[in-house]
Design a protein around this motif. Structure first.
Motif, mmCIF file in Angstrom:
data_model
loop_
_atom_site.group_PDB
_atom_site.id
_atom_site.type_symbol
_atom_site.label_atom_id
_atom_site.label_comp_id
_atom_site.label_asym_id
_atom_site.label_seq_id
_atom_site.Cartn_x
_atom_site.Cartn_y
_atom_site.Cartn_z
ATOM 1 N N SER A 227 0.849 -1.183 0.000
ATOM 2 C CA SER A 227 0.000 0.000 0.000
ATOM 3 C C SER A 227 0.885 1.233 0.000
ATOM 4 C CB SER A 227 -0.905 -0.019 1.228
ATOM 5 O OG SER A 227 -0.120 -0.095 2.385
ATOM 6 N N ASN B 199 -3.671 -7.306 0.950
ATOM 7 C CA ASN B 199 -2.897 -6.352 1.743
ATOM 8 C C ASN B 199 -3.771 -5.333 2.457
ATOM 9 O OD1 ASN B 199 -0.458 -7.519 0.844
ATOM 10 N ND2 ASN B 199 -0.644 -6.361 -1.032
ATOM 11 N N ASN B 200 -4.974 -5.703 2.662
ATOM 12 C CA ASN B 200 -5.868 -4.806 3.359
ATOM 13 C C ASN B 200 -6.867 -5.642 4.133
ATOM 14 O OD1 ASN B 200 -7.016 -2.420 4.165
ATOM 15 N ND2 ASN B 200 -6.934 -1.544 2.121
ATOM 16 N N ARG C 82 -13.504 -3.820 0.537
ATOM 17 C CA ARG C 82 -13.813 -2.670 -0.298
ATOM 18 C C ARG C 82 -15.257 -2.799 -0.747
ATOM 19 N NH1 ARG C 82 -10.213 -2.559 -5.299
ATOM 20 N NH2 ARG C 82 -8.681 -1.805 -3.813
ATOM 21 N N GLN D 212 -13.060 2.233 0.613
ATOM 22 C CA GLN D 212 -12.123 1.296 1.219
ATOM 23 C C GLN D 212 -11.425 1.956 2.391
ATOM 24 O OE1 GLN D 212 -9.142 0.135 -1.511
ATOM 25 N NE2 GLN D 212 -8.226 -1.350 -0.156
ATOM 26 N N LEU E 40 -8.275 2.000 4.971
ATOM 27 C CA LEU E 40 -6.883 1.597 4.894
ATOM 28 C C LEU E 40 -6.466 0.802 6.119
ATOM 29 C CD1 LEU E 40 -5.219 4.820 3.514
ATOM 30 C CD2 LEU E 40 -6.286 2.932 2.290
ATOM 31 N N THR E 41 -5.708 -0.235 5.846
ATOM 32 C CA THR E 41 -5.173 -1.010 6.952
ATOM 33 C C THR E 41 -4.174 -0.183 7.742
ATOM 34 O OG1 THR E 41 -5.454 -3.037 5.720
ATOM 35 C CG2 THR E 41 -3.908 -3.090 7.550
ATOM 36 N N GLU F 241 -6.670 3.085 10.008
ATOM 37 C CA GLU F 241 -8.090 2.814 9.849
ATOM 38 C C GLU F 241 -8.953 4.039 10.054
ATOM 39 O OE1 GLU F 241 -9.927 0.951 13.632
ATOM 40 O OE2 GLU F 241 -8.063 -0.097 13.200
#
Length: 186
Positions: free
Chosen positions: A35, A123-124, A128, A145, A147-148, A151
């Motif tokens: 990311s 990777n999340n 989404r 979405q 984000l990891t 958050e």
DNA sequence: CGAATTTGACCAGCGC
DNA sequence: GCGCTGGTCAAATTCG
């Protein structure tokens, strides 16, 4: 009909709509492993951009990205292919992503959206969500979405332009949208 | 009861 | 060619 860089040419404070830093980039590839590039902050002072409001939380825009335009960036366009449609030719649609700092996923931008899908992305850890504008004939899409990495950040990607009037005017967003129409070839 | 959401299946593109 | 991944469809379900 392709350059939409002037998406929201006006901002409340006259800055940070186009973060003139390394935070602004053209996210064209959907298949990067990390990311990367999703750096946030540095623009947390850009409050009051659109005056978007959710139930009781006003998010702050932290970044604006142009995802896909055929403006001439080398290899920048990864246009959506509508191969499923019978007679439809593949149409390049401009895509714009906003990073907003919000605790809620659904940003009420005044349009009516119908959710049509949800996918877990690599990777999340957050899924989404895919939304489509419910106005007849207006197939504007957006995906939301979280984000990891952070958050607190919600990445909203718009695809296409609304061809109709806003349904639920919220504050000055309608005004912004009107500005938007000026640059819309439709 | 109509509209919106959920959710698994399906499909296409891309990398290996 | 195969498998992974992202995007969409559509039936079932829930909601207003």
């Amino acid at each position: 009909m392709e350059n939409y860089q002037m998406f929201f040419p006006c901002s409340s404070n006259g800055q940070s709509v186009y973060p003139a830093t390394n935070n602004f980039y053209v996210a064209n590839s959907d298949h990067h492993h990390h990311s990367r590039g999703l750096t946030v902050e540095d623009h947390s002072s850009s409050s009051g951009f659109l005056g978007l409001k959710t139930q009781n939380f006003v998010p702050k825009f932290t970044d604006v990205k142009e995802l896909s335009s055929s403006g001439g960036f080398p290899g920048s366009e990864k246009e959506v292919k509508l191969g499923k449609k019978k007679g439809e030719k593949k149409v390049k649609k401009p895509r714009f992503a906003f990073q907003t700092r919000s605790h809620v996923d659904i940003l009420d931008d005044g349009y009516r959206w119908r959710k049509y899908g949800q996918k877990a992305v690599k990777n999340n850890k957050f899924p989404r969500s895919y939304y489509r504008c419910t106005y007849q004939g207006c197939n504007v899409k957006k995906q939301v979405q979280r984000l990891t990495k952070d958050e607190g950040i919600v990445l909203t990607t718009y695809e296409g332009m609304h061809t109709h009037h806003i349904e639920k005017p919220t504050d000055n967003f309608e005004h912004i949208l009107n500005q938007l129409q000026i640059y819309t070839p439709f």
